[in-house]
Design an enzyme around this catalytic site. Structure first.
Site, mmCIF file in Angstrom:
data_model
loop_
_atom_site.group_PDB
_atom_site.id
_atom_site.type_symbol
_atom_site.label_atom_id
_atom_site.label_comp_id
_atom_site.label_asym_id
_atom_site.label_seq_id
_atom_site.Cartn_x
_atom_site.Cartn_y
_atom_site.Cartn_z
ATOM 1 N N LYS C 86 5.071 13.855 -0.956
ATOM 2 C CA LYS C 86 3.660 13.821 -1.346
ATOM 3 C C LYS C 86 3.408 14.914 -2.397
ATOM 4 C CE LYS C 86 -0.905 13.768 0.977
ATOM 5 N NZ LYS C 86 -1.582 13.844 2.293
ATOM 6 N N SER C 161 -4.717 10.048 3.315
ATOM 7 C CA SER C 161 -4.516 10.418 1.933
ATOM 8 C C SER C 161 -3.063 10.341 1.466
ATOM 9 C CB SER C 161 -4.989 11.862 1.734
ATOM 10 O OG SER C 161 -4.152 12.752 2.466
ATOM 11 N N SER C 185 -4.219 11.473 7.935
ATOM 12 C CA SER C 185 -3.722 11.115 6.596
ATOM 13 C C SER C 185 -2.306 10.567 6.567
ATOM 14 C CB SER C 185 -3.804 12.324 5.660
ATOM 15 O OG SER C 185 -5.105 12.440 5.149
#
Lengths: 499, 99, 503
Positions: C86, C161, C185
């Site tokens: 990420k 996310s 997330s």
């Protein structure tokens, strides 16, 4: 310190009497002192805690606030902070925590400072200054220092973060002070304690100790009035100057036609000796303190606190009292010897080894401390001398036994401070061993009496003191090696007067 | 949205260094209000005697030894600076501002 | 999983299997990396899982690994396995922009502890994934760059996310990936994409090198397509880190990995009444009920329980997380790193201009919210109150775990929603985190597993969430493994073509 005269005021004790109104004003003063802790590394990262390095050379991802980095508390910083608290008789909180103080400024890389807000590690304590006044402390807390911005180059402000993250303790007094002299005395005493306990170097020129002053004035007997905070005071004399300037400024503002003093932060301008507004209360930031989620709370167990207490040296005040009461030193000598911890430690060792505290005190204050400020010797600190406490004890012993007279001993000591050789070795090397041989001494004495009838008469007449002038001649003839005690005895015998 | 609330929103934005002009404040205001209105249910919870959570673990007294670690990496740190001035970070003049 | 016919290419395999076959000499690490880079080049333009690939760096690392194997070095548990990271994870020299214009071009000056551990284990970072800006969002739509697409239906959200990391694993652009979970997330995008996502116990994985959003909630969390990979990845990245003061003083996690799969006899699964009813889509509850019934058929006992403070979880979470975020994101001001906008020429003017230009709307909204709840006069009513209610939420779980071994329910209340559907209504987006934030607030481990498919055309994945007591990851993984061994949902993969759209 002398009280300065300010036009328009009379001073009586700590009261300021306005000549125009006749009102008697009394100041109320509290001090906030930041002191950098003497650790190897910063508070939350492993960068060195050191003054004077090249810009940003003592920074890393953590203390520049890079995204994703986290703080880890320096164990020694906590221990030193606790020692400072114990040294002033404060109470160490069983639990405390770190908070974030949020504000935007370029020398605070994260735009929050890690500090302690509502649960500081320490509260209470006090320091009594020479005037007899006791200044109480409200609290001490730990926090990280900010970096520095340099303003005087080109179009930009330049940011150096070497200082960012250096461990600080901030101590806050109650508003127990009412004059600049006591404020200065408090700062000196605090500074001495911090240095003595090894908590901080507290060198104000290097910014290792910094002071803010909170000050207000009110007519005697009336309630307290609005306080003003003065920041940026980097010497004790600036603290004194700012207080001496701020008191009449505030009184004049209260008495004059202009606006009354407002709650604000003012900056001291050392060059002009005046203060000016930095920001008013309305402009003050809302710091949005909250507990730092990156740092678990701290607990101080009784065992941990006792460990820190045990690591504390005896403080200068206590040492001074003991030197006077137990060792018979004068207040002056006790003061000289305790001004620095290493000197006091040296003295105590030499006194113990020689069994002669007064002699040890004399040698240290008259000879050794003087040598430390003399370029002829390399050492600047007593611990740097090749001469150790047992060497001084040896020397005292030699004088005691009569092997060395004072002037010879002085010569030996100076050599010892340079070479580190033992006293006995130097006595031989310098040929300073006293002549004890009675025949030789008698010969020198007889020679000294030749042609000195007037003196002889005086001595015979009871003025035995006059024999001193004869002794000088003997000492000269013996190149200083004659034992003065014996010479005196022989001279008196030859003159025919026994004491 | 009442002016007082808009005022509060703009004050908050100032505190956060997120300037909002009137138009933005008016657009954001109702959303902000709706969120806070929903969150109002917290007010009704009885928390008498309940201690606040301070962190998600029961850890305490986490410390490191006072040992020097290598500083840096200087080039990588300074390379990210928007205005590198030699070994310094450059920012706009700050005379008269600040702490 | 059934490996796709790939003409000998090493795609479609799990991480552990891939590693074993590389070590066995079936493929080289270089072949594997090349195959994955090629697949990403082909599919990323329609999926937008990856924001950047450093192909040279990945290939160079793969070559080094192959050489190390030749040199007789012991291969680690992720040897040669491509991994996607990420964009809020620090890998020295890589762009760590957190999906924000603010950090566009920012190169991490150091490597995160968990990334270093993955490297140590032999993993090959293959790409940086798209994400909601600063991890704030539930759909990927808050990225300042591209919004990832749900591989099961490109018009729908992949969740967020950690959107790109989830899409990457679901679409086999990488066998495994890392995301970060603050309030769901990782679990919610895992559910939306039909894969596994495991948020560990808070403190299990070091946060050093994960860009902070809500510091008391953030946990680095693995994504995988099978339980085995999930547990190996957790084993690799977990364990105490002296650089993170909130890291638990524990050895690395060790999965139980029983020789044969255990039935779940004696296991008591709590089913919270508060995780049903209002706001929960019928298609989701149908799939979850079926999954729970399946666990029951394996021997588990379903026990209705109460988590009475659940309705306060959303406001509590948004107060705590935004407060922490408002402070954590203070550092983005244009001074030391990131982008800068000069503004009116003053320092404070530069700060404001930089932040106004650099942050997207959702980030601004949350910073404002967080600033507000911490500001003088409001702190006690909001932040102070929320932290006390948080204690009540933790106590809910504590008393529940006195009578049950774990808690199960839907991961998300809806099927993957259409992109654009919720962007105009922040509050409804927040409410979609209802089932995931309680475990975050309590710091508990929670796993989302592929429970089946719901809805009509096309059928979309549904996630079942398992929440356990602190440090019970092994238990959660054992239950997930039992479910996996007796169902086929995890093995279903979306069909993708380079042209875009599901074929």
């Amino acid at each position: 310190m002398s009280v300065s005269q300010v036009a328009g005021f009379r001073r009586e004790g700590t009261e300021w009497i306005s000549e125009s109104s006749g009102t008697r004003w009394i100041p109320v003063i509290g001090l906030e002192v930041h002191a950098q802790l003497r650790t190897m590394t910063k508070l939350f990262c492993g960068c060195a805690n050191r003054f004077g390095a090249s810009p940003n050379s003592l920074t890393c991802s953590v203390c520049t606030g890079q995204p994703g980095t986290l703080p880890v508390l320096n164990c020694d910083a906590l221990e030193l902070a606790v020692r400072a608290a114990l040294a002033i008789g404060a109470e160490v909180a069983p639990t405390s925590k770190f908070d974030r103080k949020n504000y935007f400024y370029c020398d605070v890389p994260k735009n929050y400072q890690i500090t302690q807000y509502d649960m500081p590690y320490c509260s209470g304590g006090s320091i009594t200054v020479p005037s007899g006044r006791t200044v109480r402390l409200n609290r001490i807390h730990m926090e990280e220092d900010a970096g520095k911005s340099v303003h005087d180059q080109g179009d930009s402000t330049l940011v150096d973060l070497n200082r960012a993250g250096v461990p600080l303790i901030e101590s806050v007094t109650e508003a127990d002070l009412d004059n600049a002299e006591d404020a200065a005395a408090y700062l000196s005493a605090l500074r001495e304690i911090l240095i003595y306990t090894g908590v901080s170097n507290a060198d104000m020129e290097k910014g290792e100790m910094r002071c803010d002053v909170n000050i207000s004035v009110h007519p005697v007997g009336a309630p307290w009035r609005t306080k003003v905070e003065i920041k940026n005071l980097n010497s004790i004399s600036n603290v004194v100057a700012s207080i001496e300037h701020e008191i009449p400024r505030q009184i004049a503002a209260w008495e004059g036609v202009g606006p009354d003093p407002v709650q604000e932060t003012r900056l001291f301008d050392a060059e002009k000796g005046t203060t000016r507004t930095m920001r008013s209360k309305e402009g003050e930031a809302d710091y949005r303190y909250f507990p730092d989620p990156d740092l678990p709370p701290l607990t101080a167990s009784p065992a941990f606190i006792e460990e820190q207490r045990a690591a504390l040296p005896e403080l200068p005040g206590a040492r001074r009292a003991r030197y006077q009461a137990e060792m018979g030193l004068s207040a002056y000598d006790a003061g000289v010897l305790t001004a620095a911890r290493d000197v006091a430690d040296f003295f105590e060792a030499a006194a113990r080894l020689s069994g002669r505290p007064k002699e040890a005190a004399n040698w240290i204050s008259n000879e050794i401390l003087r040598a430390l400020s003399d370029d002829e010797y390399e050492a600047q600190l007593i611990d740097e001398l090749p001469l150790k406490p047992f060497d001084l004890a040896d020397l005292i012993g030699l004088v005691d036994k009569g092997t060395l007279h004072m002037s010879g001993a002085r010569q030996v000591l100076r050599q010892m401070m340079k070479s580190g050789k033992a006293a006995g070795e130097l006595v031989i090397e310098l040929g300073l061993e006293q002549v004890q041989d009675d025949e030789q001494l008698e010969a020198w004495c007889a020679e000294a009496l030749v042609g000195r009838e007037a003196v002889i008469e005086q001595v015979r007449g009871g003025k035995t003191k006059a024999v001193g002038s004869l002794m000088g001649a003997v000492m000269q003839a013996s190149a200083g090696k004659a034992n003065p005690q014996k010479v005196r005895e022989i001279l008196l015998r030859l003159i025919g007067t026994a004491e | 949205m009442p002016e007082s609330k808009l005022d509060l929103l703009q004050k908050t934005a100032e505190l956060a260094r997120l300037e909002l002009n009137d138009e933005q404040a008016r657009a954001l205001g109702p959303q902000f209000d709706a969120i806070l209105a929903h969150f109002e249910i917290l007010a009704a919870v009885d928390v008498e005697g309940v201690p606040p959570t301070r962190g998600a673990t029961d850890l305490a007294d986490v410390r490191r030894q006072d040992l020097i670690q290598e500083s840096g990496p200087f080039e990588a740190l300074l390379a990210n600076a928007p205005d590198r001035q030699g070994e310094h970070y450059g920012v706009p003049k700050t005379i008269g501002e600040g702490e | 999983m059934s490996a796709r016919e790939t003409g000998g290419a090493p795609l479609g395999l799990g991480a552990v299997e891939l590693r074993d076959r590389i070590v066995a000499g079936e493929f080289t690490a270089l072949e594997v990396t090349e195959a994955y880079l090629a697949r990403a080049r082909e599919l990323n333009s329609s999926l937008h899982a990856y924001q950047a690939m450093d192909e040279q760096r990945a290939l160079e690392r793969a070559r080094q690994l192959d050489q190390a194997l030749v040199d007789g070095e012991t291969p680690g548990p992720l040897f040669g396995v491509p991994i996607a990271l990420k964009a809020n994870m620090c890998l020295e020299g890589a762009e760590t922009n957190c999906g924000s214009r603010m950090l566009s071009g920012y190169r991490a000056p150091y490597t995160a502890t968990f990334v270093a551990r993955a490297l140590e284990a032999g993993a090959v970072p293959i790409a940086i994934t798209e994400m909601d800006e600063f991890a704030m969002g539930s759909s990927g739509e808050n990225s300042a760059f591209e919004c990832p697409r749900n591989p099961w239906d490109l018009a729908r959200a992949a969740g967020g996310s950690s959107s790109g990391s989830a899409v990457a694993v679901a679409a086999d652009l990488a066998p495994i990936s890392l995301g970060s979970d603050t309030g769901g997330s990782v679990r919610q995008p895992a559910a939306f994409c039909g894969i596994y996502g495991l948020k560990p116990t808070y403190g299990r994985v070091s946060r050093y090198g994960l860009v902070a959003f809500g510091s008391s909630l953030d946990q680095v969390s693995p994504f995988a397509r099978c339980v085995r990979d999930l547990e190996v990845l957790l084993e690799v990245i977990s364990g105490h880190d002296p650089k993170d003061s909130t890291s638990l003083p524990l050895e690395a996690f060790q999965a139980e990995r029983p020789a044969e799969l255990q039935r779940l006899v004696g296991l008591r699964i709590g089913v919270p009444r508060q995780y049903q009813g209002e706001g929960l889509d019928e298609s989701v509850s149908t799939v979850c009920d079926r999954a729970l019934a399946h666990l029951e058929s394996l021997g588990a006992e379903l026990v209705p329980i109460d988590l009475p403070h659940t309705r306060y979880a959303i406001p509590t979470y948004y107060v705590v997380a935004t407060a922490e975020a408002s402070s954590n994101l203070g550092r983005y001001d244009g001074s030391l790193f990131g982008s800068r906008v000069e503004g009116d020429g003053s320092l404070q003017g530069m700060f404001a201009a930089t932040r106004v230009a650099g942050f997207g709307d959702e980030v601004k909204r949350r910073i404002l919210l967080g600033t507000y709840v911490l500001s003088a006069g409001y702190y006690e009513a909001w932040y102070g109150k929320a932290q006390r209610v948080r204690t009540l939420l933790r106590r809910d779980f504590e008393s529940a775990f006195e009578s049950v071994d774990l808690i199960a329910g839907p991961t998300a209340p809806t099927l993957p929603f259409a992109l654009g559907e919720k962007t105009s209504d922040a509050l409804s987006m927040y409410l979609s985190d209802t089932f995931t934030v309680p475990a975050s607030l309590a710091g508990l481990p929670a796993l989302s597993l592929p429970a089946g498919f719901g809805g009509a055309e096309p059928p979309l994945p549904v996630g079942l969430q398992l929440i356990g007591p602190a440090l019970s990851e092994a238990r959660l993984l054992r239950v997930a493994a039992a479910f996996e061994a007796t169902t086929g949902h995890h093995a279903q993969r979306p069909t993708l073509s380079a042209a875009g759209g599901t074929a």
